[in-house]
Design an enzyme around this catalytic site. Structure first.
Site, PDB file in Angstrom:
ATOM      1  CE  LYS A 188       5.404 -28.885  49.250  1.00 21.71           C
ATOM      2  NZ  LYS A 188       3.745 -28.454  49.109  1.00 21.71           N
ATOM      3  CD  GLU A 264      -0.209 -40.184  38.387  1.00 25.36           C
ATOM      4  OE1 GLU A 264      -0.673 -39.720  37.065  1.00 25.36           O
ATOM      5  OE2 GLU A 264       0.876 -41.109  38.270  1.00 25.36           O
ATOM      6  CB  CYS A 298      -6.304 -34.800  37.757  1.00 19.25           C
ATOM      7  SG  CYS A 298      -6.153 -35.988  38.361  1.00 19.25           S
ATOM      8  CD  GLU A 395      -6.378 -29.754  35.057  1.00 17.82           C
ATOM      9  OE1 GLU A 395      -6.942 -30.783  35.399  1.00 17.82           O
ATOM     10  OE2 GLU A 395      -5.361 -28.849  36.020  1.00 17.82           O
TER      11      GLU A 395
HETATM   12  P1  NAD Z   1      -0.173 -27.377  41.474  1.00 19.13           P
HETATM   13  O1  NAD Z   1       0.924 -27.885  40.639  1.00 19.13           O
HETATM   14  O2  NAD Z   1      -0.354 -25.968  42.121  1.00 19.13           O
HETATM   15  O3  NAD Z   1       0.088 -27.333  43.282  1.00 19.13           O
HETATM   16  C1  NAD Z   1       0.670 -29.145  43.366  1.00 19.13           C
HETATM   17  C2  NAD Z   1       1.242 -29.179  44.676  1.00 19.13           C
HETATM   18  O4  NAD Z   1       3.040 -28.713  43.640  1.00 19.13           O
HETATM   19  C3  NAD Z   1       1.601 -28.755  46.411  1.00 19.13           C
HETATM   20  O5  NAD Z   1       1.764 -28.983  46.912  1.00 19.13           O
HETATM   21  C4  NAD Z   1       1.594 -27.203  46.138  1.00 19.13           C
HETATM   22  O6  NAD Z   1       2.713 -26.206  46.864  1.00 19.13           O
HETATM   23  C5  NAD Z   1       3.489 -27.406  45.254  1.00 19.13           C
HETATM   24  N1  NAD Z   1       3.714 -26.519  44.114  1.00 19.13           N
HETATM   25  C6  NAD Z   1       3.520 -25.468  43.436  1.00 19.13           C
HETATM   26  N2  NAD Z   1       4.493 -24.659  42.971  1.00 19.13           N
HETATM   27  C7  NAD Z   1       5.741 -25.239  43.072  1.00 19.13           C
HETATM   28  C8  NAD Z   1       7.055 -25.394  42.194  1.00 19.13           C
HETATM   29  N3  NAD Z   1       6.802 -24.142  41.817  1.00 19.13           N
HETATM   30  N4  NAD Z   1       7.509 -25.625  43.697  1.00 19.13           N
HETATM   31  C9  NAD Z   1       7.425 -27.121  44.040  1.00 19.13           C
HETATM   32  N5  NAD Z   1       6.143 -26.695  44.125  1.00 19.13           N
HETATM   33  C10 NAD Z   1       4.992 -26.626  44.219  1.00 19.13           C
HETATM   34  O7  NAD Z   1      -0.900 -28.257  41.947  1.00 19.13           O
HETATM   35  P2  NAD Z   1      -2.811 -28.169  42.610  1.00 19.13           P
HETATM   36  O8  NAD Z   1      -3.627 -26.775  42.673  1.00 19.13           O
HETATM   37  O9  NAD Z   1      -2.977 -28.140  44.061  1.00 19.13           O
HETATM   38  O10 NAD Z   1      -3.468 -29.405  42.259  1.00 19.13           O
HETATM   39  C11 NAD Z   1      -4.368 -29.270  41.238  1.00 19.13           C
HETATM   40  C12 NAD Z   1      -3.758 -29.821  39.593  1.00 19.13           C
HETATM   41  O11 NAD Z   1      -3.729 -31.608  40.147  1.00 19.13           O
HETATM   42  C13 NAD Z   1      -4.575 -29.949  38.488  1.00 19.13           C
HETATM   43  O12 NAD Z   1      -4.335 -29.602  37.409  1.00 19.13           O
HETATM   44  C14 NAD Z   1      -4.668 -31.285  38.756  1.00 19.13           C
HETATM   45  O13 NAD Z   1      -5.163 -32.491  37.637  1.00 19.13           O
HETATM   46  C15 NAD Z   1      -3.887 -32.176  39.463  1.00 19.13           C
HETATM   47  N6  NAD Z   1      -3.835 -33.119  39.933  1.00 19.13           N
HETATM   48  C16 NAD Z   1      -3.741 -34.536  39.134  1.00 19.13           C
HETATM   49  C17 NAD Z   1      -3.374 -35.988  39.754  1.00 19.13           C
HETATM   50  C18 NAD Z   1      -3.295 -36.713  38.638  1.00 19.13           C
HETATM   51  O14 NAD Z   1      -3.399 -38.457  39.474  1.00 19.13           O
HETATM   52  N7  NAD Z   1      -2.954 -36.996  37.391  1.00 19.13           N
HETATM   53  C19 NAD Z   1      -4.298 -35.731  40.601  1.00 19.13           C
HETATM   54  C20 NAD Z   1      -4.798 -35.092  41.356  1.00 19.13           C
HETATM   55  C21 NAD Z   1      -4.295 -33.672  41.590  1.00 19.13           C
END
Ligand code: NAD
Length: 499
Positions: A188, A264, A298, A395
């Protein structure tokens, strides 16, 4: 499988590279009547319109993944590894296409996109090399009389949800582990960056991955698509990278069907500079750690914690470097810092900064959105007031550095640990035994010693506490998609040898 009216065209040319716009289900690109736009955050122009997948599409994808699972797990390790190597060669041939597409939809400077591509390909290769090296164990039963055979079997059809900030790395890191382990996948993509995922899946298709083994859904309705999949007992695994809030929601949704989870999640990277640190090195590494991907990482340095003995020197040199950073369109080779991903994120940061400043933080440089097209934000440095804990669990996710001063190593460690997150931390000291002692006391999944960048395919990447569950890469990554299978085997040793 549902039928849909085709839309035309089914591909877009992104800087000369042909990218499929449909969903990828059962080995075919499936167009959809409903679409959503993908914007370039540097220009705010529409790059392409991709198919908007529905829960029904997601179920079709899971049908395909479930149907392919049995055959895929039976592929011999060597055959699977050979296919991975073919895909790796194709990936490398398309490096420029990946960099162009990533910069177009995420805005990151092209050199950063190319570096992300290189790391992604290295992760893919790492998994290719692991496939043929997965071994079980054979042992004597505790009371004797039987043997314990432990094999590692694929957990089953897996949902891989990725964020927009590292669209290629997250896709390759997850898919490499899952497919290498013998799982079929439904990927996804993130709504902001579906084109990189499409090019990645196109490459796997071109390499010869069989129909149903890899499937890809783009959607504007992430929650309803993932709900449909999580409610289906055939889905046996979810691997998610994204924010802690969404991760917690998905953990709750995994509970009824006892779906295996890897999470993650967010981080709050404390970046600790001790009194004996090489300040020039710390400054260079802090600039990369904080401003790479416009701070939208992140593992970014969220709180830069300076021992008072070096705080003044570090601040002056850091400010000098930050003031020299060039902001702009990622296709301009002179640019160091690209835009933020969208207007909403930029407004969030502007509001956050206003709150910090009215609460006593001192703005040393930057602080404002840049007028004109694109979601650009000035590289910003803030000196936070003493013992301000407002960023401990928040963050920043922006090109904004927050500096703190402490008076002892103990105070630095205590403040660094004052967070619910536990992803990455950093410590700088000229005395390695001191640095390691501090690293051991930092409650984080990863600690960089005199380094601001840590990602490596051979290392286990992941966090503790609210930063997640599980690891990607290293020897652990592939095991996130494998389950031990114990086979008890009776052996009559005396009988066998008596005749
Ligand atoms: P997000 O949680 O908003 O979205 C991540 C993914 O989840 C996207 O594909 C989004 O479409 C999907 N999503 C959103 N709401 C959902 C739901 N209710 N059900 C299912 N899927 C859903 O995060 P973002 O803004 O895309 O990314 C930034 C975040 O990701 C930050 O918090 C960052 O720290 C984290 N991150 C963590 C790592 C790691 O390896 N730990 C790496 C990169 C980013």
């Amino acid at each position: 499988m549902t039928t849909r009216a085709p839309i035309s065209p089914d591909t877009a040319l992104v800087r000369g590279h042909e990218i499929p716009l449909g969903l990828y289900i059962a080995g075919r690109w499936v167009p959809n009547t409903a679409t959503f736009p993908v914007y370039n955050p540097s220009t705010e122009e529409c790059v392409a319109e991709v198919a908007d997948g529905t829960p029904e599409d997601a179920r079709d994808a899971l049908d395909a993944a479930a149907a392919a699972q049995h055959e895929w797990r039976r592929w011999s390790p060597r055959r699977r590894a050979d296919l991975f190597h073919t895909a790796h060669r194709l990936l490398i041939e398309r490096a420029d296409a990946f960099a162009d597409v990533m910069t177009s939809e995420s805005g990151k400077p092209r050199a950063e996109a190319l570096a992300e591509f290189g790391l992604s390909a290295a992760f893919w290769l790492w998994y290719a090399e692991q496939i043929a090296h997965l071994h079980g164990t054979f042992a004597q039963g505790s009371p004797g009389g039987y043997r314990i055979i432990t094999a590692h079997e694929p957990v089953g059809p897996s949902l891989l949800i990725t964020p927009w900030n590292f669209p290629m790395l997250m896709s390759a890191r997850k898919a490499g582990a899952a497919l290498g382990a013998g799982c079929t996948v439904v990927m996804k993509s993130a709504q902001e960056t579906p084109l990189t995922a499409a090019l990645f899946v196109k490459t796997l298709h071109d390499a010869g991955f069989p129909p149903g083994v890899v499937n890809l859904i783009h959607t504007k309705s992430s929650a309803s698509v993932s709900d449909a999949l999580m409610a289906d007992f055939r889905l046996r695994k979810i691997s998610f990278t994204g924010s802690t809030g969404v991760g917690a929601t998905l953990l709750a949704k995994a509970a009824p069907n006892i779906v295996n989870t890897s999470m993650e999640l967010g981080g709050d990277g404390p970046f600790v500079v001790l009194d004996d640190a090489d300040v020039d090195l710390a400054v260079e590494q802090a600039v990369v750690c904080k401003f790479r991907n416009a701070g939208q990482a992140c593992v970014a340095a969220n709180r830069i914690i300076l021992h008072s003995a070096v705080a003044e020197e570090f601040t002056a040199k850091f400010l000098d470097r930050v003031n020299g950073l060039r902001v702009g369109d990622g296709f301009d080779p002179r640019v160091d810092v690209g835009p933020m991903i969208n207007a909403r994120q930029r407004e969030r940061v502007a509001d956050l900064l206003d709150a910090f400043v009215s609460d006593g933080a001192e703005l040393l440089t930057g602080g404002r959105p840049i007028e004109g097209d694109g979601h650009f934000f000035q590289p910003t440095v803030l000196r936070m007031k003493d013992h301000d804990t407002s960023l401990c669990n928040e963050e920043m996710f922006a090109p904004v550095a927050a500096l703190y001063t402490v008076n002892s190593v103990a105070e630095a460690v205590e403040f660094a640990n004052d967070t619910t997150y536990g992803l990455a931390a950093y410590v700088f000291s000229a005395d390695l035994s001191r640095a390691v002692a501090v690293a051991e006391r930092l409650e984080f999944g990863m600690v960089g010693v005199n380094r601001g960048i840590m990602a490596d395919p051979a290392a286990s990447f992941g966090g503790t506490k609210a930063s997640g569950i599980g690891r990607e890469g290293g020897h652990d990554g592939i095991h996130e998609f494998l389950e031990p299978k114990y086979i008890a085997l009776t052996i009559d040793e005396d009988g066998a040898l008596s005749s």
